[in-house]
Design a protein around this motif. Sequence first.
Motif, PDB file in Angstrom:
ATOM      1  N   TRP A  32       0.858  -1.175   0.000  1.00  0.00           N
ATOM      2  CA  TRP A  32       0.000   0.000   0.000  1.00  0.00           C
ATOM      3  C   TRP A  32       0.898   1.229   0.000  1.00  0.00           C
ATOM      4  O   TRP A  32       1.843   1.322   0.785  1.00  0.00           O
ATOM      5  CB  TRP A  32      -0.882  -0.032   1.247  1.00  0.00           C
ATOM      6  CG  TRP A  32      -1.728   1.176   1.431  1.00  0.00           C
ATOM      7  CD1 TRP A  32      -2.851   1.509   0.749  1.00  0.00           C
ATOM      8  CD2 TRP A  32      -1.521   2.216   2.396  1.00  0.00           C
ATOM      9  NE1 TRP A  32      -3.366   2.685   1.215  1.00  0.00           N
ATOM     10  CE2 TRP A  32      -2.557   3.143   2.234  1.00  0.00           C
ATOM     11  CE3 TRP A  32      -0.558   2.455   3.369  1.00  0.00           C
ATOM     12  CZ2 TRP A  32      -2.659   4.282   3.002  1.00  0.00           C
ATOM     13  CZ3 TRP A  32      -0.668   3.594   4.134  1.00  0.00           C
ATOM     14  CH2 TRP A  32      -1.709   4.498   3.948  1.00  0.00           C
ATOM     15  N   ARG A  33       0.631   2.159  -0.879  1.00  0.00           N
ATOM     16  CA  ARG A  33       1.454   3.366  -0.997  1.00  0.00           C
ATOM     17  C   ARG A  33       0.856   4.453  -0.120  1.00  0.00           C
ATOM     18  O   ARG A  33      -0.316   4.810  -0.260  1.00  0.00           O
ATOM     19  CB  ARG A  33       1.511   3.838  -2.439  1.00  0.00           C
ATOM     20  CG  ARG A  33       2.423   5.009  -2.652  1.00  0.00           C
ATOM     21  CD  ARG A  33       2.460   5.381  -4.125  1.00  0.00           C
ATOM     22  NE  ARG A  33       3.344   6.492  -4.350  1.00  0.00           N
ATOM     23  CZ  ARG A  33       2.989   7.771  -4.284  1.00  0.00           C
ATOM     24  NH1 ARG A  33       1.745   8.092  -3.999  1.00  0.00           N
ATOM     25  NH2 ARG A  33       3.866   8.725  -4.516  1.00  0.00           N
ATOM     26  N   HIS A  34       1.655   4.981   0.788  1.00  0.00           N
ATOM     27  CA  HIS A  34       1.190   6.035   1.664  1.00  0.00           C
ATOM     28  C   HIS A  34       1.013   7.305   0.843  1.00  0.00           C
ATOM     29  O   HIS A  34       1.927   7.711   0.106  1.00  0.00           O
ATOM     30  CB  HIS A  34       2.187   6.274   2.798  1.00  0.00           C
ATOM     31  CG  HIS A  34       1.621   7.090   3.916  1.00  0.00           C
ATOM     32  ND1 HIS A  34       1.498   8.462   3.842  1.00  0.00           N
ATOM     33  CD2 HIS A  34       1.125   6.726   5.127  1.00  0.00           C
ATOM     34  CE1 HIS A  34       0.962   8.911   4.957  1.00  0.00           C
ATOM     35  NE2 HIS A  34       0.727   7.884   5.762  1.00  0.00           N
ATOM     36  N   TYR A  37       3.620  10.351   2.339  1.00  0.00           N
ATOM     37  CA  TYR A  37       5.057  10.104   2.404  1.00  0.00           C
ATOM     38  C   TYR A  37       5.594   9.292   1.234  1.00  0.00           C
ATOM     39  O   TYR A  37       6.803   9.121   1.115  1.00  0.00           O
ATOM     40  CB  TYR A  37       5.399   9.405   3.721  1.00  0.00           C
ATOM     41  CG  TYR A  37       4.996  10.227   4.911  1.00  0.00           C
ATOM     42  CD1 TYR A  37       5.626  11.431   5.181  1.00  0.00           C
ATOM     43  CD2 TYR A  37       3.972   9.818   5.747  1.00  0.00           C
ATOM     44  CE1 TYR A  37       5.239  12.200   6.265  1.00  0.00           C
ATOM     45  CE2 TYR A  37       3.587  10.582   6.834  1.00  0.00           C
ATOM     46  CZ  TYR A  37       4.227  11.774   7.096  1.00  0.00           C
ATOM     47  OH  TYR A  37       3.843  12.534   8.159  1.00  0.00           O
ATOM     48  N   ALA A  38       4.727   8.803   0.377  1.00  0.00           N
ATOM     49  CA  ALA A  38       5.095   8.078  -0.835  1.00  0.00           C
ATOM     50  C   ALA A  38       5.982   6.877  -0.545  1.00  0.00           C
ATOM     51  O   ALA A  38       6.854   6.529  -1.336  1.00  0.00           O
ATOM     52  CB  ALA A  38       5.773   9.012  -1.841  1.00  0.00           C
TER      53      ALA A  38
END
Length: 153
Positions: A32-34, A37-38
């Motif tokens: 999962w990509r935040h 904050y990437a």
Amino acid sequence: MTRIEYQLGKLVGHVVSNKMQKTVVVQIPYFWRHPKYATFVRRRTKLFAHDEFEKCSIGDVVRLKQSRPLSKNKSHMVESIVRKEDGSAPQRRFQMRDLQPPSVPATGCSRKARHCIMTCAPEVPSLGAAGVGYATGGWAGRRSRKPAAGLRR
């Protein structure tokens, strides 16, 4: 525990529980990509899946497919076993011999006990013609029929 190769877009995970009848709990990891904050975070989800032939054991890597809702929490089926935990060769497809019903027991019916009480009670001499004690015979639910005179609650 074996390491999972992340197959993006496919429901592949490992079995964490098989204590239920014909049901396994499969843990599926994903990335999962935040949004702020990437960074990529590893997450996981647990799905209940139907295992018709009870071939899965704890630690097996399985592939699931979506199906109609089978119960409150179960709407997936085990499509195939990708890898067995003990290192043996997995069974690629379920053979037709697995689909054959079990041999007929001595009572004359191959289904569950509730079915025998409902429809096969006259054939089974130990249950008698009335089945489970209802005046009209058979089991149709809790409040659907009045019990026989001697069996009132």
